[in-house]
Scaffold this active site. Sequence first.
Site, PDB file in Angstrom:
ATOM      1  CB  SER A 102      -0.973  -0.023   1.184  1.00 47.91           C
ATOM      2  OG  SER A 102      -1.930   1.008   1.070  1.00 47.91           O
ATOM      3  CG  HIS A 225      -5.845  -0.671  -1.167  1.00 43.88           C
ATOM      4  ND1 HIS A 225      -5.041  -0.186  -2.166  1.00 43.88           N
ATOM      5  CD2 HIS A 225      -5.156  -0.510  -0.009  1.00 43.88           C
ATOM      6  CE1 HIS A 225      -3.887   0.236  -1.638  1.00 43.88           C
ATOM      7  NE2 HIS A 225      -3.942   0.057  -0.338  1.00 43.88           N
TER       8      HIS A 225
END
Length: 341
Positions: A102, A225
């Site tokens: 991430s 996400h």
Amino acid sequence: MTTQVAFLFPGQGSQNVGMGADVFAASTAARHVFNTFDETLGFSLSNLCFQGPEETLRSTINAQPAIVAVSLAYLAAFQEALSPQNSSWSTPLIPSYTAGHSVGECTALVAAGAIDVPGVAYLVRERGRLMHEEEERCPGGMAAIIGMDAEALQEICQEVSQQHHNDTGNTEQHPGFGQVVLANYNAPGQIVISGEQHALEAACALARDRGAKRAIPLSVSGAFHSPVMQPAAAKLAASIAATQIQTAAHPIISNISALPMTDASDIRQELAQQIAESVQWIRTIEYLAAQGVNTFFEIGPGQALAGMIKRIVKGATIINIGSVADIDKAVVKVQDLGLLA
């Protein structure tokens, strides 16, 4: 170049008050990283890392630049310890690949030579700000689902999302409203789902009913996400366009495709879409292993990535660098393994 080494960097959720204080005191190179972040952002991010308060540090707008700064500080100090007179992000220990989970992908870009510290400080702060805006507009979260395969969990997310869409009509709503998706493919038997709060809770309950061992809420404040972040992705593209990004010296493994990228245009596209797309961490580690990587350095706060790697690749060497004591051990390990030979 060493052909079997990857540098990996953690993402949001790994932050903790006090992180980086030891390396700031011990390393000139680390202090330079923190000072650059402080100067670029116009406030003392370093003091927030070292002293908190925890609630402020945990906020997305602060946690993301803080994790990147601390991870880079440990990397800089580690390379400095290996060669005090001749060190950089990727020397003297040269990685074959870099990757990050991430927001850790932003750290990986610096380690690969694609972006400099002021550039990443600005970009990751803006990334956090835009994601925080979507948290406010469409509250949500993330949860780790333990003991359920991806196909069964995908069915649950689709079922819940469709049900919430039908219940509301989803007209004139935020694009993430009522949506829950598979967000992080972390390790076999551990997949993170993400979405709008009511849909997330419904999916967690349904997963438990259908045999998941656990559904564990994560220490993050938004639905990263997932479609909740799609408006932020569109806005982030403008900031990325204004940031100097160059061809990487070493390949970075994409969170989205789990394939290597070096081209600046590919990196820009990745950075914009990554916040709304799934993190393919299992495939990332599998790809690295298939290329012959057998030594993984997890650089930054926490040891979450090490646990994932152990479940994906059996017998890999994993070296954690998240404290000054870790750096000392890592230097010895590098020498023992002959990685600089």
